[in-house]
Design a protein around this motif. Sequence first.
Motif, PDB file in Angstrom:
ATOM      1  N   PRO A 144     -26.910  57.119  51.114  1.00 12.92           N
ATOM      2  CA  PRO A 144     -25.893  56.237  51.788  1.00 12.92           C
ATOM      3  C   PRO A 144     -27.966  54.881  51.413  1.00 12.92           C
ATOM      4  O   PRO A 144     -27.201  53.659  51.526  1.00 12.92           O
ATOM      5  CB  PRO A 144     -26.776  55.966  53.340  1.00 12.92           C
ATOM      6  CG  PRO A 144     -26.503  57.956  53.728  1.00 12.92           C
ATOM      7  CD  PRO A 144     -27.675  58.218  52.820  1.00 12.92           C
TER       8      PRO A 144
ATOM      9  N   LEU B 279     -26.117  51.672  65.017  1.00 13.27           N
ATOM     10  CA  LEU B 279     -25.743  52.950  63.811  1.00 13.27           C
ATOM     11  C   LEU B 279     -25.131  53.091  62.469  1.00 13.27           C
ATOM     12  O   LEU B 279     -26.087  54.072  62.051  1.00 13.27           O
ATOM     13  CB  LEU B 279     -24.293  53.264  64.471  1.00 13.27           C
ATOM     14  CG  LEU B 279     -24.305  53.903  66.024  1.00 13.27           C
ATOM     15  CD1 LEU B 279     -22.575  53.933  66.649  1.00 13.27           C
ATOM     16  CD2 LEU B 279     -24.851  55.074  66.185  1.00 13.27           C
ATOM     17  N   GLN B 280     -25.074  51.673  61.692  1.00 17.47           N
ATOM     18  CA  GLN B 280     -25.202  51.480  60.611  1.00 17.47           C
ATOM     19  C   GLN B 280     -26.207  51.721  59.701  1.00 17.47           C
ATOM     20  O   GLN B 280     -26.008  52.305  58.998  1.00 17.47           O
ATOM     21  CB  GLN B 280     -23.942  50.158  59.784  1.00 17.47           C
ATOM     22  CG  GLN B 280     -22.827  50.436  60.426  1.00 17.47           C
ATOM     23  CD  GLN B 280     -22.482  49.260  59.554  1.00 17.47           C
ATOM     24  OE1 GLN B 280     -22.671  47.685  59.849  1.00 17.47           O
ATOM     25  NE2 GLN B 280     -21.108  49.243  60.025  1.00 17.47           N
TER      26      GLN B 280
ATOM     27  N   TRP C 259     -27.228  55.111  60.306  1.00 17.28           N
ATOM     28  CA  TRP C 259     -26.921  56.404  59.096  1.00 17.28           C
ATOM     29  C   TRP C 259     -27.766  55.490  57.290  1.00 17.28           C
ATOM     30  O   TRP C 259     -27.906  56.787  56.783  1.00 17.28           O
ATOM     31  CB  TRP C 259     -25.810  55.240  58.581  1.00 17.28           C
ATOM     32  CG  TRP C 259     -24.236  56.157  58.338  1.00 17.28           C
ATOM     33  CD1 TRP C 259     -24.171  57.901  58.130  1.00 17.28           C
ATOM     34  CD2 TRP C 259     -24.017  56.305  56.791  1.00 17.28           C
ATOM     35  NE1 TRP C 259     -23.528  58.118  57.219  1.00 17.28           N
ATOM     36  CE2 TRP C 259     -23.239  57.196  56.115  1.00 17.28           C
ATOM     37  CE3 TRP C 259     -24.002  54.980  55.989  1.00 17.28           C
ATOM     38  CZ2 TRP C 259     -23.018  57.266  55.033  1.00 17.28           C
ATOM     39  CZ3 TRP C 259     -23.446  54.759  55.196  1.00 17.28           C
ATOM     40  CH2 TRP C 259     -22.701  55.521  54.966  1.00 17.28           C
ATOM     41  N   LYS C 260     -27.404  54.528  57.592  1.00 19.29           N
ATOM     42  CA  LYS C 260     -27.973  54.226  55.554  1.00 19.29           C
ATOM     43  C   LYS C 260     -29.899  54.377  55.446  1.00 19.29           C
ATOM     44  O   LYS C 260     -29.976  54.570  54.200  1.00 19.29           O
ATOM     45  CB  LYS C 260     -27.604  52.026  55.802  1.00 19.29           C
ATOM     46  CG  LYS C 260     -28.204  52.298  54.321  1.00 19.29           C
ATOM     47  CD  LYS C 260     -27.237  50.311  53.978  1.00 19.29           C
ATOM     48  CE  LYS C 260     -28.092  49.638  52.367  1.00 19.29           C
ATOM     49  NZ  LYS C 260     -28.768  49.704  52.242  1.00 19.29           N
TER      50      LYS C 260
END
Length: 319
Positions: free
Chosen positions: A135, A185-186, A189-190
């Motif tokens: 990611p 959250l992004q 995740w990344k």
Amino acid sequence: MRLGTAAVHPEKVSTKTAARSRWYEWKRGLPIYMMILPGFLFFIIFKYVPMAGILIAFQQYDPFEGFMGSPWVGLDHFGTLFQDPDFWMIFRNTLIISGLNLFLFFPMPIVLALLLNEVRLKWFKKGAQTLLYVPHFLSWVVIVSITALLFSTQDGGINNLISTWGYERLDVMTNPDSFRALYLLQVIWKEAGWSAIIFLAALASVDPTLYEAARVDGASRLRQIWHINLPALRSTIIILFILRLGHVMDTGFEHILLLQNALNIQVSEVFDTYVYRVGINQAEFSYTTAVGLFKALIGLGLVYMANRASHKIGEEGVY
């Protein structure tokens, strides 16, 4: 001393030997210096040379007049910033998002590194690391676009699934209450997997005999993590935390700009997007340079205080 022979001074001999030694050391290190050169030139050209542009924060900069011809206004732009009705809203949003990054995102790579370090199956560990690193190489445009497609209130895939189950569709992209959670959250995740690399490297340097001694003493996995792994990571955690404090006012321009819209701007407007909106769109170069200098001074002050605090607890800090 024989006649016709010149006297040899020990000082000259030692000087020549030292010069020859220095030349040899420099020649031996030449490949390393060549490797350092691109990074050195990058920082000089793109970091230090542009610092001369800070001057326009104290001017009413006119591109046609240049640095020397633009009128001097002193601290007027800073006064304008503090008197802006939106200043405290922008300052609050920036601190909240920075706080999410510092206190919720920052521990995630540490936890992830500790978990990966406990995996004993090599094929599973390598596969998990690969999936967690991928990611990082996706752009924010791709990530935000995928999120918008999945959570679109009209025909988003996840919302369609929720609707078939009899629940209301989720308004994720335009709801101000969900903006910060979505942002966090992004980011996790990344970047969590990629940020865990440096902690995994620190854990790889731990002496295996420490684990053996702990097992002999009856220490469980959790005890080994608490008494061996975390102390091994302590210096790395402190240094990275101090460095992150230097960017406490930088919240990620591209990511926030892509998530921002007219409905959530009250919680998404930060200094980075404010500088873009005012400095680029309205050509207020001097004013937004003052805003950038204000951000940098806050980061510098936090780094200085955190570094002093690290010395007081026995750590080296960053300098």
